[in-house]
Design an enzyme around this catalytic site. Structure first.
Site, PDB file in Angstrom:
ATOM      1  N   ASP A 107      31.979  19.673  56.440  1.00 14.52           N
ATOM      2  CA  ASP A 107      31.807  19.398  57.711  1.00 14.52           C
ATOM      3  C   ASP A 107      30.218  19.513  58.569  1.00 14.52           C
ATOM      4  O   ASP A 107      30.082  19.339  59.549  1.00 14.52           O
ATOM      5  CB  ASP A 107      32.835  19.901  59.164  1.00 14.52           C
ATOM      6  CG  ASP A 107      32.756  21.598  58.533  1.00 14.52           C
ATOM      7  OD1 ASP A 107      32.390  22.188  57.510  1.00 14.52           O
ATOM      8  OD2 ASP A 107      34.337  21.859  59.217  1.00 14.52           O
ATOM      9  N   ASP A 149      30.929  25.801  55.225  1.00 14.47           N
ATOM     10  CA  ASP A 149      31.427  25.233  56.176  1.00 14.47           C
ATOM     11  C   ASP A 149      30.378  25.349  57.067  1.00 14.47           C
ATOM     12  O   ASP A 149      30.196  26.430  57.676  1.00 14.47           O
ATOM     13  CB  ASP A 149      32.654  25.829  56.901  1.00 14.47           C
ATOM     14  CG  ASP A 149      33.537  25.267  57.243  1.00 14.47           C
ATOM     15  OD1 ASP A 149      34.587  24.225  57.099  1.00 14.47           O
ATOM     16  OD2 ASP A 149      33.235  25.460  58.525  1.00 14.47           O
ATOM     17  N   HIS A 206      31.017  25.444  60.169  1.00 10.89           N
ATOM     18  CA  HIS A 206      31.595  26.558  61.242  1.00 10.89           C
ATOM     19  C   HIS A 206      31.773  27.972  60.819  1.00 10.89           C
ATOM     20  O   HIS A 206      31.788  27.944  59.182  1.00 10.89           O
ATOM     21  CB  HIS A 206      33.125  26.559  61.533  1.00 10.89           C
ATOM     22  CG  HIS A 206      33.201  25.112  62.462  1.00 10.89           C
ATOM     23  ND1 HIS A 206      34.047  23.622  61.701  1.00 10.89           N
ATOM     24  CD2 HIS A 206      32.648  25.184  63.545  1.00 10.89           C
ATOM     25  CE1 HIS A 206      34.014  22.749  62.116  1.00 10.89           C
ATOM     26  NE2 HIS A 206      33.131  22.878  63.609  1.00 10.89           N
ATOM     27  N   HIS A 263      38.989  30.886  59.572  1.00 11.41           N
ATOM     28  CA  HIS A 263      39.097  30.854  60.807  1.00 11.41           C
ATOM     29  C   HIS A 263      40.500  32.001  61.173  1.00 11.41           C
ATOM     30  O   HIS A 263      40.224  32.837  61.511  1.00 11.41           O
ATOM     31  CB  HIS A 263      38.937  29.765  62.084  1.00 11.41           C
ATOM     32  CG  HIS A 263      37.969  28.770  61.715  1.00 11.41           C
ATOM     33  ND1 HIS A 263      36.245  29.395  62.004  1.00 11.41           N
ATOM     34  CD2 HIS A 263      37.828  27.245  61.588  1.00 11.41           C
ATOM     35  CE1 HIS A 263      35.571  28.671  61.399  1.00 11.41           C
ATOM     36  NE2 HIS A 263      36.526  27.218  61.528  1.00 11.41           N
TER      37      HIS A 263
HETATM   38 ZN   LIG Z   1      34.953  23.853  59.983  1.00 12.65          ZN
END
Ligand SMILES: [Zn+2]
Length: 344
Positions: free
Chosen positions: A248, A161, A163, A124
């Protein structure tokens, strides 16, 4: 075939986030699980700290200096999700440096696969912004290292991931030397990663976003890796495959709503392992998220076992309609995607 290389560093445990899902206990749980599996043969390495020039190859020098100063001044909150303490600076340097060192080992031919397991995670962190538990984008530092130090021209970064890897997306947005493909739940934090974000300038077509709805499971994620990531790697002639391996998207993860199982993560690792062997390039996994301690420890240990085994492509899975739609959309730039893959 040698043992997979595993880069870690004790400083990862000193990045104290307090009561936070991204906590040192994640790495403690992974080490405990590895101890429980004595059959795993690993080539363990201690991660070196990243030098300034490595970080500044993908991050704004003023941002790097600001993070150092912030940590030195005692730390605190960088954004509502992202905290740092004085020891976070060292942890972040070793996280980025260890991930780049993994690429050095892979590109020099010392090993054909490995895993970099550190905190804080990276995907991120944008060029000049800390966010989403991340300070520096470790996998971006490593991908850039492959270009700058090893003369590679085509690095595939696959991000599974749950996200969207907005940091990696941002850093390589205009690059045609790093193909970034992300499969992620949408809508979900950070809200980026819609399919119409395909990169810019010379990088147009080299950003491939595959947003999937909450509830998506193995049938979507595994299909995207097999029928999209692997197809792109073959068609483009990727010279190195790096994976932002978050855990996740697992059914039991507390932060998101996808339904990938252990078997699904194992299948994705098997596919990228077999793909890398097939196109004769090295493979590096980089830990991102994954906040259920049992899940992340089990799945990371499974991955290391698969990296240490003879590569074998699993039985083909059915092509998920979302993946078929993505192939149709992308076929203008990647003509091989217009064909129906064998077993598809
Ligand atoms: Zn994540």
């Amino acid at each position: 075939m040698g043992a997979p290389v595993l880069f870690t560093h004790p400083s990862s445990l000193l990045h104290d986030t307090g009561a936070h899902p991204e906590r040192a206990a994640r790495l403690v749980a992974i080490e405990r699980e590895l101890e429980r599996r004595p059959e795993l043969v690993l080539d363990r390495r201690e991660s070196p700290p990243a030098g300034r020039e490595l970080l500044e190859a993908v991050h704004d020098p003023r941002y790097v200096a600001a993070i150092e100063a912030f940590c030195a001044a005692g730390g605190g909150s960088l954004d509502p999700d992202t905290v740092a303490v004085p020891a976070s600076w060292g942890a972040a340097l070793h996280a980025a440096g260890g991930t780049a060192a993994l690429v050095d080992v892979l590109c020099s031919g010392e090993a054909d696969c490995g895993f970099a397991i550190h905190r804080p995670p990276g995907h991120h962190a944008e060029r000049a912004t800390a966010m989403g538990f991340c300070l520096f984008d470790n996998i971006a530092v490593a991908a850039q290292r492959a270009l700058d130090a090893h003369g590679l021209e085509r690095v595939l970064v696959l991000d599974w991931d749950v996200h969207h890897g907005n940091g990696t997306n941002d850093i390589f947005h205009a690059s045609d030397r790093v193909l970034f493909m992300s499969i992620h739940q949408w809508p979900l934090y950070p809200g980026t990663g819609l399919e119409d974000d395909e990169g810019a300038g010379p990088g147009l077509g080299f950003t491939v976003n595959v947003p999937v709805p909450g509830g998506s499971g193995d049938e979507t994620f595994v299909s995207a890796v097999e029928h999209l990531a692997a197809s792109l790697a073959r068609e483009w002639g990727a010279q190195l495959v790096l994976v932002s391996a978050g855990y996740d998207a697992h059914l039991d993860d507390p932060l998101a709503g996808c339904h990938v199982t252990d078997a699904g993560f194992d299948a994705m690792v098997r596919i990228v392992r077999a793909l890398a062997a097939e196109i004769d390039v090295p493979l590096g996994l980089v830990l991102e998220g994954g906040y259920d301690l049992d899940v992340v420890s089990r799945c990371v240990a499974d991955a290391l076992g698969i990296l240490g085994s003879e590569p074998a492509m699993p039985e083909p899975v059915e092509m998920h309609p979302l993946v078929a739609a993505a192939r149709t959309r992308l076929a203008q730039r990647w003509p091989a995607l217009a064909q129906t893959p064998a077993g598809g």
